[in-house]
Design a protein around this motif. Structure first.
Motif, PDB file in Angstrom:
ATOM      1  N   ALA A 126       0.797  -1.207   0.190  1.00 37.90           N
ATOM      2  CA  ALA A 126       0.088  -0.310   0.136  1.00 37.90           C
ATOM      3  C   ALA A 126       0.794   1.633  -0.020  1.00 37.90           C
ATOM      4  N   GLN A 127       2.240   1.053   0.061  1.00 32.38           N
ATOM      5  CA  GLN A 127       2.582   1.889   0.417  1.00 32.38           C
ATOM      6  C   GLN A 127       3.757   2.613  -0.481  1.00 32.38           C
ATOM      7  N   GLN A 128       3.369   1.634  -1.383  1.00 34.74           N
ATOM      8  CA  GLN A 128       4.556   1.893  -2.314  1.00 34.74           C
ATOM      9  C   GLN A 128       3.572   2.517  -3.691  1.00 34.74           C
ATOM     10  N   LYS A 129       4.607   3.802  -4.607  1.00 29.67           N
ATOM     11  CA  LYS A 129       4.314   5.220  -5.204  1.00 29.67           C
ATOM     12  C   LYS A 129       3.737   3.879  -7.015  1.00 29.67           C
ATOM     13  N   LEU A 130       2.734   4.512  -7.072  1.00 34.85           N
ATOM     14  CA  LEU A 130       1.617   3.621  -8.193  1.00 34.85           C
ATOM     15  C   LEU A 130       2.927   3.556  -9.739  1.00 34.85           C
ATOM     16  N   GLY A 131       3.647   4.415  -9.637  1.00 38.38           N
ATOM     17  CA  GLY A 131       4.442   4.477 -10.537  1.00 38.38           C
ATOM     18  C   GLY A 131       5.416   3.413 -10.950  1.00 38.38           C
ATOM     19  N   GLY A 132       6.105   2.604  -9.923  1.00 30.53           N
ATOM     20  CA  GLY A 132       6.544   2.302  -9.618  1.00 30.53           C
ATOM     21  C   GLY A 132       6.143   0.279 -10.320  1.00 30.53           C
ATOM     22  N   TYR A 133       4.871   0.576 -10.218  1.00 29.07           N
ATOM     23  CA  TYR A 133       4.229  -0.887 -10.458  1.00 29.07           C
ATOM     24  C   TYR A 133       4.243  -1.642 -11.085  1.00 29.07           C
ATOM     25  N   SER A 134       3.879  -2.931 -11.249  1.00 35.64           N
ATOM     26  CA  SER A 134       3.930  -3.349 -13.035  1.00 35.64           C
ATOM     27  C   SER A 134       2.593  -3.701 -12.897  1.00 35.64           C
ATOM     28  N   HIS A 135       2.940  -3.287 -14.766  1.00 34.88           N
ATOM     29  CA  HIS A 135       1.194  -3.584 -15.323  1.00 34.88           C
ATOM     30  C   HIS A 135       0.400  -4.546 -14.684  1.00 34.88           C
ATOM     31  N   GLY A 136      -0.153  -5.672 -14.456  1.00 36.55           N
ATOM     32  CA  GLY A 136      -0.409  -6.605 -13.994  1.00 36.55           C
ATOM     33  C   GLY A 136      -0.963  -6.170 -12.296  1.00 36.55           C
ATOM     34  N   GLN A 137       0.261  -5.614 -11.396  1.00 39.20           N
ATOM     35  CA  GLN A 137      -0.003  -4.929  -9.893  1.00 39.20           C
ATOM     36  C   GLN A 137      -0.792  -3.226 -10.317  1.00 39.20           C
ATOM     37  N   ARG A 138      -0.762  -2.821 -11.188  1.00 39.10           N
ATOM     38  CA  ARG A 138      -1.701  -1.387 -11.654  1.00 39.10           C
ATOM     39  C   ARG A 138      -3.386  -2.262 -11.317  1.00 39.10           C
ATOM     40  N   VAL A 139      -3.398  -2.974 -12.618  1.00 40.76           N
ATOM     41  CA  VAL A 139      -4.447  -3.305 -13.018  1.00 40.76           C
ATOM     42  C   VAL A 139      -5.267  -4.112 -11.359  1.00 40.76           C
ATOM     43  N   LYS A 140      -4.409  -5.137 -10.741  1.00 40.98           N
ATOM     44  CA  LYS A 140      -5.302  -5.422  -9.083  1.00 40.98           C
ATOM     45  C   LYS A 140      -5.084  -3.848  -8.081  1.00 40.98           C
ATOM     46  N   ALA A 141      -4.523  -3.576  -8.220  1.00 40.98           N
ATOM     47  CA  ALA A 141      -4.444  -2.079  -6.976  1.00 40.98           C
ATOM     48  C   ALA A 141      -6.275  -0.795  -7.459  1.00 40.98           C
ATOM     49  N   LEU A 142      -6.618  -1.279  -9.088  1.00 40.46           N
ATOM     50  CA  LEU A 142      -7.336  -0.786  -9.521  1.00 40.46           C
ATOM     51  C   LEU A 142      -8.630  -1.676  -9.368  1.00 40.46           C
ATOM     52  N   LEU A 143      -8.574  -2.646  -9.361  1.00 40.62           N
ATOM     53  CA  LEU A 143      -9.933  -3.706  -8.644  1.00 40.62           C
ATOM     54  C   LEU A 143     -10.001  -3.770  -7.409  1.00 40.62           C
ATOM     55  N   LEU A 144      -9.084  -3.775  -6.584  1.00 45.16           N
ATOM     56  CA  LEU A 144      -8.734  -3.225  -5.540  1.00 45.16           C
ATOM     57  C   LEU A 144     -10.279  -2.283  -4.850  1.00 45.16           C
ATOM     58  N   LEU A 145      -9.392  -1.215  -5.798  1.00 44.45           N
ATOM     59  CA  LEU A 145     -10.504   0.183  -5.206  1.00 44.45           C
ATOM     60  C   LEU A 145     -11.595  -0.011  -5.801  1.00 44.45           C
ATOM     61  N   ILE A 146     -12.333  -0.963  -6.924  1.00 47.57           N
ATOM     62  CA  ILE A 146     -13.332  -1.458  -6.998  1.00 47.57           C
ATOM     63  C   ILE A 146     -14.074  -1.797  -6.148  1.00 47.57           C
ATOM     64  N   PHE A 147     -13.452  -2.947  -5.640  1.00 46.61           N
ATOM     65  CA  PHE A 147     -13.638  -4.174  -4.828  1.00 46.61           C
ATOM     66  C   PHE A 147     -14.660  -3.726  -3.446  1.00 46.61           C
ATOM     67  N   ALA A 148     -13.903  -3.005  -2.735  1.00 41.06           N
ATOM     68  CA  ALA A 148     -13.530  -2.803  -1.673  1.00 41.06           C
ATOM     69  C   ALA A 148     -14.642  -1.770  -1.322  1.00 41.06           C
ATOM     70  N   ARG A 149     -15.361  -1.015  -2.388  1.00 46.52           N
ATOM     71  CA  ARG A 149     -16.754  -0.958  -2.058  1.00 46.52           C
ATOM     72  C   ARG A 149     -17.863  -1.205  -2.256  1.00 46.52           C
ATOM     73  N   HIS A 150     -17.441  -2.261  -2.212  1.00 46.22           N
ATOM     74  CA  HIS A 150     -19.348  -3.354  -2.674  1.00 46.22           C
ATOM     75  C   HIS A 150     -20.003  -3.045  -3.202  1.00 46.22           C
ATOM     76  N   PRO A 151     -19.712  -2.379  -4.931  1.00 51.73           N
ATOM     77  CA  PRO A 151     -20.832  -2.312  -5.827  1.00 51.73           C
ATOM     78  C   PRO A 151     -21.275  -3.727  -6.112  1.00 51.73           C
ATOM     79  N   ARG A 152     -23.003  -2.935  -6.435  1.00 50.84           N
ATOM     80  CA  ARG A 152     -23.386  -3.595  -6.525  1.00 50.84           C
ATOM     81  C   ARG A 152     -23.808  -4.636  -7.628  1.00 50.84           C
ATOM     82  N   LEU A 153     -22.657  -3.525  -8.857  1.00 52.68           N
ATOM     83  CA  LEU A 153     -22.539  -3.712 -10.278  1.00 52.68           C
ATOM     84  C   LEU A 153     -21.680  -3.611 -10.211  1.00 52.68           C
ATOM     85  N   LEU A 154     -20.326  -4.582 -11.024  1.00 53.35           N
ATOM     86  CA  LEU A 154     -18.893  -4.853 -11.591  1.00 53.35           C
ATOM     87  C   LEU A 154     -19.531  -4.896 -13.084  1.00 53.35           C
ATOM     88  N   LEU A 155     -18.932  -3.731 -13.560  1.00 53.05           N
ATOM     89  CA  LEU A 155     -18.672  -3.400 -14.932  1.00 53.05           C
ATOM     90  C   LEU A 155     -17.119  -3.652 -15.274  1.00 53.05           C
TER      91      LEU A 155
END
Lengths: 297, 128
Positions: A126-155
């Motif tokens: 969590a403390q790492q700047k996203l500029g240093g993330y790989s593509h896969g880590q950025r995708v997972k970070a984005l999904l984490l930000l979305i999943f943790a909101r518990h949206p009723r619909l995921l697109l």
């Protein structure tokens, strides 16, 4: 009893973009379902998802998401939707923690405990700047930000594309967790049929801007069969209903059908074919056969 | 985590049939006795990473065969009918036998040869 409105209901939707057009799209995703949207690049998957989040407006037809009409109810609906696509940018100069705090301030349903679980599952710092993330880590970070909101619909637009097998497994595991809640629905696009085949309840094939097939997965897999026969393909074979593809390599004939039932073997025997084997088909094979069948019509 | 099924999407056996097979195996081995609650559909789907609809279909087949009973709002339980599991597996065995017979006809094996081969297969040690 009230019939709950589906998570997604599209009727007669059109959208033209230069040479490309979504044509007459009808699609229903019932609440609590995972729908997999399969299509080759350029089939219109991303356009369809953008219509559902209200990023673009349909030229015609009706778009209803979580029981509300778009684009009118766009602001109200957006809070309950989690949308992820490759063109979403996170701030490279900020840490994942900074992003998490940012999202938590906007969305009252933010679940910090779940976010921590996902950090571990996705093996992210969590403390790492996203500029240093790989593509896969950025995708997972984005999904984490979305999943943790518990949206009723995921697109999710191609959530597993470009991920290595380990990261792909982690993302699919997290998506499987969503299955526990029957109020939550998912529409995810992919050109990888294996991802869809595993988790989706419903399958939709999109090709050249049109839906070429959409049904529940079990029905889909049940109706399609590859039948290997001995004999020669005469005109009688062409007149049988539901034969999607025929390949001949004497003395064998391979048939693919999208209308398999108990009576088919008897009908094949009646026109002089001896059945050697009847096999279920993978979703990939079904997709390719469907698209080719459409092209030859 | 127990009660987790081990499913493969590489297997030629369809996913729902793998679920049916594995539930039957648990019942036949006594691990799931009559009255034993089955995992909820959504819980099993999430844990086995399989679609909800696939688990539903497997449970429906087991229900139709009388292997499990489903009580509205309570979930599914192993039925008090030990013969039901056996009957499902016998049907499966007969289906495999007819597939075997079809291959035997293609090979033009006569009955004696088929019986001799079946006999040899039966005398092979388990787990091979």
């Amino acid at each position: 009893m009230d019939i709950p409105s589906p998570a997604i209901a599209l009727q007669g939707v059109h959208k033209r973009y230069g040479d490309f057009a979504l044509r007459d799209v009808d699609l229903v995703v019932p609440t609590g379902q995972i729908m997999g949207l399969i299509g080759v690049n350029g089939a219109g998957k991303s356009t369809l998802l953008r219509l559902l989040i209200g990023l673009i407006r349909a030229d015609g037809g009706s778009v209803e998401v979580l029981g509300q009409r778009l684009p009118e109810a766009q602001v109200a609906v957006k809070r309950s939707i989690g949308y992820a696509s490759d063109d979403m940018r996170l701030y490279r100069g900020q840490t994942l923690r900074w992003h998490m705090d940012f999202v938590a301030r906007i969305y009252p349903d933010w679940d910090e405990a779940y976010a921590q679980q996902l950090l571990t599952r996705f093996d992210l710092r969590a403390q790492q700047k996203l500029g240093g993330y790989s593509h896969g880590q950025r995708v997972k970070a984005l999904l984490l930000l979305i999943f943790a909101r518990h949206p009723r619909l995921l697109l999710l637009d191609e959530p597993t594309t470009g991920l290595d097998p380990v990261a792909r497994g982690e993302v699919l595991d997290a998506l499987a967790e969503v299955l526990r809640d029957e109020e939550r629905s998912v529409l995810f696009s992919s050109h990888n049929t294996a991802d869809v085949e595993q988790l989706a309840d419903g399958i939709t094939f999109l090709h050249r801007g049109a839906i070429v097939a959409s049904s529940d997965k079990e029905h889909f897999l049940d109706r399609w069969r590859r039948v290997l026969c001995h004999g020669t393909a005469g005109p009688a074979l062409a007149s049988l209903p539901g034969i999607a593809a025929v390949r001949e390599s004497a003395p064998l004939i391979e048939l693919k059908t999208d209308a398999f039932d108990e009576a088919l073997p008897e009908r094949l025997r009646a026109i002089g074919l001896q059945i050697q084997s009847i096999e279920p088909m993978t979703l990939e094979d079904i997709f390719v056969t469907t698209v080719r069948q459409g092209a030859s019509r | 985590m127990t009660d987790l099924l081990v499913l493969s999407n590489q297997s030629p056996t369809p996913m729902y049939a793998q679920i049916v097979e594995q539930v039957l195996a648990k019942i036949m081995s006594g691990e799931w006795p009559p009255g034993h609650p089955l995992p909820s559909i959504r819980d099993l789907a999430a844990r086995s990473r399989v679609s909800v609809i696939t688990i539903k279909r497997a449970y429906l087949e087991l229900e139709h065969a009388g292997v499990i009973v489903t009580q509205q709002g309570k979930g599914s339980f192993v039925a008090d009918r030990p013969d039901a599991s056996r009957a499902v597996l016998m049907d499966e065995f007969r289906a495999q036998l007819s597939a075997l017979a079809a291959t035997a006809r293609t090979l033009r094996l006569d009955t004696d040869e088929v019986l001799r081969l079946v006999d040899a297969a039966l005398s092979e040690p388990e787990d091979t």
